[in-house]
Write a protein that holds these residues in place. Structure first.
Motif, PDB file in Angstrom:
ATOM      1  N   VAL A  87      34.003  -6.515  30.802  1.00  0.00           N
ATOM      2  CA  VAL A  87      33.455  -7.629  30.028  1.00  0.00           C
ATOM      3  C   VAL A  87      31.962  -7.790  30.314  1.00  0.00           C
ATOM      4  N   LEU A  92      36.831  -8.663  23.162  1.00  0.00           N
ATOM      5  CA  LEU A  92      38.096  -8.251  23.763  1.00  0.00           C
ATOM      6  C   LEU A  92      39.140  -9.344  23.576  1.00  0.00           C
ATOM      7  N   SER A 128      26.137 -10.739  34.589  1.00  0.00           N
ATOM      8  CA  SER A 128      26.566 -10.777  33.193  1.00  0.00           C
ATOM      9  C   SER A 128      25.369 -10.889  32.258  1.00  0.00           C
ATOM     10  N   LEU A 141      39.377  -6.273  34.470  1.00  0.00           N
ATOM     11  CA  LEU A 141      38.621  -6.622  33.272  1.00  0.00           C
ATOM     12  C   LEU A 141      37.199  -7.108  33.541  1.00  0.00           C
TER      13      LEU A 141
END
Length: 287
Positions: free
Chosen positions: A113, A121, A74, A109
């Motif tokens: 993301v 979102l 991430s 998802l």
């Protein structure tokens, strides 16, 4: 230092439950993905994955690593987004039908993301009919929900048979009228079930109404009555009732429906992610 490419392969295998499907999703060879995981295990000195009778699963050490791997990927996505001129930005309001959430939504998802950290979102979970009403009112940009056969709205993701389910079929079928557990209106599955029973002149009564699938599942597991769900989303602990005992149910279709006027770049990016991930998961489940 941990290798992000190896971590990406590790996370993909965990998500897909298969080296083959993970390789397809990453656009790599299966042997390459296997090598990535083996090298990661060697660098850590721990076994991260194990194979059971159906799919690849995490070991205890793999579970311990997973959240850290996701966080590192991430962060990588956020850094890349900062320096990518074409990175997506803005707000996207996604509506997802209640029954889809518990089965497939997290995997759908997660990558979006991570890959688009600058996209805000917003998720709304409701019955399919309610989501379409909200979209008509301009409150939702993209809907992932059910439609009935013959309904032309949206882009088809997949088609699914509906089935009757009960903890103890013999017990509930011995009752008259037939006890039903159902979502409140507007509900696609409720409408299909009631129409099928009416056609065959089977008397029925609603014994439990709930807008949450977890509530309906609890009632069905308690033996209160019969529940209708897409076959692949049938909760554990319930048995399917064949068409020799209850009427054949119409299939449903899961579709993506964009709102006119929504940001097309955001809608397109999430739609393609959903299509690719859902079809990959279903392909893996059928193998």
């Amino acid at each position: 230092m941990l290798d992000l490419t190896q971590l990406r392969s590790f996370v993909a295998v965990e998500q897909m439950g298969s080296f083959t499907l993970a390789a397809e999703r990453l656009g790599l060879g299966q042997s390459t993905v296997s090598q990535h995981v083996q090298r990661l295990e060697t660098s850590l000195g721990r076994r991260l994955l194990a194979r059971d009778t159906h799919k690849v699963v995490l070991t205890g050490d793999g579970e311990a690593l997973l959240s850290h791997a996701r966080l590192m990927l991430s962060i990588e996505g956020q850094v890349q987004s900062l320096f990518k001129e074409s990175s997506l930005r803005g707000r996207l309001r996604l509506g997802v039908s209640e029954d889809f959430v518990t089965s497939q939504l997290p995997a759908v998802l997660e990558d979006f993301v991570r890959s688009h950290p600058s996209v805000d979102l917003e998720l709304t979970v409701a019955l399919s009919g309610a989501l379409y009403e909200m979209q008509d009112n301009g409150e939702i940009d993209l809907v992932l929900a059910k439609r009935r056969l013959g309904d032309a709205r949206g882009r088809l993701v997949y088609r699914e048979p509906l089935v009757w389910l009960a903890r103890d079929p013999d017990h509930v079928l011995a009752q008259a009228p037939l006890p039903l557990i159902a979502f409140p209106p507007p509900s696609v599955t409720r409408s299909i079930a009631l129409e099928a029973l009416s056609r065959m002149q089977v008397p029925w009564r609603i014994v439990c109404t709930c807008g949450s699938l977890s509530g309906l599942t609890a009632a069905a597991r308690a033996g209160m009555g019969v529940l209708v769900q897409p076959r692949s989303m049938a909760p554990s602990g319930l048995k399917e009732i064949g068409t020799a005992r209850l009427p054949l149910l119409e299939d449903v279709e899961f579709v993506l429906v964009p709102r006119k006027g929504a940001d097309q770049a955001l809608v397109s990016a999430l739609s393609e992610d959903i299509l690719g991930k859902v079809r990959g998961l279903r392909s893996g489940a059928q193998k």
